[in-house]
Design a protein around this motif. Sequence first.
Motif, PDB file in Angstrom:
ATOM      1  N   UNK A 170       0.592  -1.215   0.098  1.00  0.00           N
ATOM      2  CA  UNK A 170      -0.053   0.178  -0.080  1.00  0.00           C
ATOM      3  C   UNK A 170       0.841   1.201  -0.170  1.00  0.00           C
ATOM      4  N   UNK A 171       0.780   2.438  -0.430  1.00  0.00           N
ATOM      5  CA  UNK A 171       0.565   3.406  -0.096  1.00  0.00           C
ATOM      6  C   UNK A 171       0.961   4.373   1.149  1.00  0.00           C
ATOM      7  N   UNK A 172       0.378   4.229   1.376  1.00  0.00           N
ATOM      8  CA  UNK A 172      -0.629   5.437   2.857  1.00  0.00           C
ATOM      9  C   UNK A 172      -0.779   4.417   3.748  1.00  0.00           C
ATOM     10  N   UNK A 173      -2.269   5.521   4.739  1.00  0.00           N
ATOM     11  CA  UNK A 173      -2.616   4.772   5.712  1.00  0.00           C
ATOM     12  C   UNK A 173      -3.641   4.738   5.091  1.00  0.00           C
ATOM     13  N   UNK A 174      -4.447   4.409   6.033  1.00  0.00           N
ATOM     14  CA  UNK A 174      -5.974   4.328   5.472  1.00  0.00           C
ATOM     15  C   UNK A 174      -6.171   5.884   5.291  1.00  0.00           C
ATOM     16  N   UNK A 175      -7.497   5.552   3.936  1.00  0.00           N
ATOM     17  CA  UNK A 175      -7.633   6.818   3.428  1.00  0.00           C
ATOM     18  C   UNK A 175      -7.920   8.191   4.273  1.00  0.00           C
ATOM     19  N   UNK A 176      -9.410   7.951   5.628  1.00  0.00           N
ATOM     20  CA  UNK A 176      -9.129   8.447   6.517  1.00  0.00           C
ATOM     21  C   UNK A 176      -8.933   8.423   7.960  1.00  0.00           C
ATOM     22  N   UNK A 177      -7.913   7.576   8.050  1.00  0.00           N
ATOM     23  CA  UNK A 177      -7.009   6.899   9.665  1.00  0.00           C
ATOM     24  C   UNK A 177      -7.113   8.456  10.069  1.00  0.00           C
ATOM     25  N   UNK A 178      -8.128   8.079  11.339  1.00  0.00           N
ATOM     26  CA  UNK A 178      -8.040   8.993  12.579  1.00  0.00           C
ATOM     27  C   UNK A 178      -8.475   8.443  13.714  1.00  0.00           C
ATOM     28  N   UNK A 179      -7.885   7.367  14.403  1.00  0.00           N
ATOM     29  CA  UNK A 179      -8.206   6.285  15.835  1.00  0.00           C
ATOM     30  C   UNK A 179      -6.975   7.148  16.984  1.00  0.00           C
ATOM     31  N   UNK A 180      -6.280   7.794  16.626  1.00  0.00           N
ATOM     32  CA  UNK A 180      -4.529   8.142  17.279  1.00  0.00           C
ATOM     33  C   UNK A 180      -3.791   7.000  16.943  1.00  0.00           C
ATOM     34  N   UNK A 181      -2.875   6.879  18.358  1.00  0.00           N
ATOM     35  CA  UNK A 181      -1.752   5.805  17.599  1.00  0.00           C
ATOM     36  C   UNK A 181      -0.122   6.746  17.127  1.00  0.00           C
ATOM     37  N   UNK A 182       0.221   5.685  17.426  1.00  0.00           N
ATOM     38  CA  UNK A 182       1.921   5.808  17.028  1.00  0.00           C
ATOM     39  C   UNK A 182       1.411   6.603  15.333  1.00  0.00           C
ATOM     40  N   UNK A 183       2.338   7.811  14.958  1.00  0.00           N
ATOM     41  CA  UNK A 183       1.941   8.226  13.608  1.00  0.00           C
ATOM     42  C   UNK A 183       3.339   7.600  13.217  1.00  0.00           C
ATOM     43  N   UNK A 184       3.399   7.353  11.891  1.00  0.00           N
ATOM     44  CA  UNK A 184       4.732   6.853  10.684  1.00  0.00           C
ATOM     45  C   UNK A 184       5.957   8.298  11.446  1.00  0.00           C
ATOM     46  N   UNK A 185       5.029   9.556  11.230  1.00  0.00           N
ATOM     47  CA  UNK A 185       5.983  10.636  11.201  1.00  0.00           C
ATOM     48  C   UNK A 185       7.108  10.306  12.600  1.00  0.00           C
ATOM     49  N   UNK A 186       6.689   9.323  13.276  1.00  0.00           N
ATOM     50  CA  UNK A 186       7.268   9.861  15.067  1.00  0.00           C
ATOM     51  C   UNK A 186       7.865   8.226  15.126  1.00  0.00           C
ATOM     52  N   UNK A 187       7.897   7.512  13.995  1.00  0.00           N
ATOM     53  CA  UNK A 187       8.765   5.725  13.787  1.00  0.00           C
ATOM     54  C   UNK A 187      10.278   6.000  14.595  1.00  0.00           C
ATOM     55  N   UNK A 188      10.473   5.480  15.659  1.00  0.00           N
ATOM     56  CA  UNK A 188      12.191   5.902  15.659  1.00  0.00           C
ATOM     57  C   UNK A 188      12.666   5.400  14.902  1.00  0.00           C
ATOM     58  N   UNK A 189      11.991   3.528  14.422  1.00  0.00           N
ATOM     59  CA  UNK A 189      13.059   2.347  13.709  1.00  0.00           C
ATOM     60  C   UNK A 189      13.860   1.815  14.191  1.00  0.00           C
ATOM     61  N   UNK A 190      13.680   1.617  15.302  1.00  0.00           N
ATOM     62  CA  UNK A 190      14.786   0.736  16.238  1.00  0.00           C
ATOM     63  C   UNK A 190      14.645  -0.222  16.356  1.00  0.00           C
ATOM     64  N   UNK A 191      13.349  -1.187  16.265  1.00  0.00           N
ATOM     65  CA  UNK A 191      13.088  -3.013  15.961  1.00  0.00           C
ATOM     66  C   UNK A 191      12.370  -3.076  15.302  1.00  0.00           C
ATOM     67  N   UNK A 192      11.463  -1.894  14.324  1.00  0.00           N
ATOM     68  CA  UNK A 192       9.787  -2.765  13.454  1.00  0.00           C
ATOM     69  C   UNK A 192       9.195  -2.611  15.110  1.00  0.00           C
ATOM     70  N   UNK A 193       8.838  -1.566  15.563  1.00  0.00           N
ATOM     71  CA  UNK A 193       7.794  -2.107  16.215  1.00  0.00           C
ATOM     72  C   UNK A 193       7.462  -0.938  16.439  1.00  0.00           C
ATOM     73  N   UNK A 194       8.380   0.300  17.033  1.00  0.00           N
ATOM     74  CA  UNK A 194       8.152   1.738  16.847  1.00  0.00           C
ATOM     75  C   UNK A 194       8.773   2.489  16.417  1.00  0.00           C
TER      76      UNK A 194
END
Length: 194
Positions: A170-194
Amino acid sequence: MPDVAVRKQLITVEEILHEGGPVAAVPLKRGAALAVIANPFAGRYVEDIAGFMEDLKPLGLAMARRLLAALGGEAAAIEGYGKGAIVGAAGELEHGALWHVPGGYAMRELLGDAKAIVPSTKKVGGPGTRLDVPVTHINASYVRSHFDAMEVGLPDGPKADELVLALVMTTGPRVHARVGGLKASEIKGEDGLR
């Protein structure tokens, strides 16, 4: 190990503009690549099947390349992925598990430094069976906006002695994603989880 005998392949791409809300400036694209292959282990129990994963690697890479091309050809545009398998009735669920390594690593290889595990599902079924392939963000499995799925299947497969192998991007999030949680812009990329 036996050769990989492909009967047919399918590429499909959805462009999602909205789901009842405002029209997205850039549509979400969800694409799937499917291959129907002969199951060399159908109809009997074979103890040592793991070597077939190595035989499937070229097919996995070819499918991932075709899918990426269908989605525009830019690896940097892909944000989500998943994989799955439908095993014909003369096979066993473990035959679908043979797709884990060749399917997952093919997408990760093409997409660069993807860190998240490629989510997967599998089931046994006959011709026309549908499969919901789970999707998560390619770098962090906890990015809630990218929790998604794509339904895949073919009207004439799998036959009893076949496997349907699937890759989804897929090329992105669900088209109307709005249920919170970790954002793609907040990824630390350390472990594949967060």
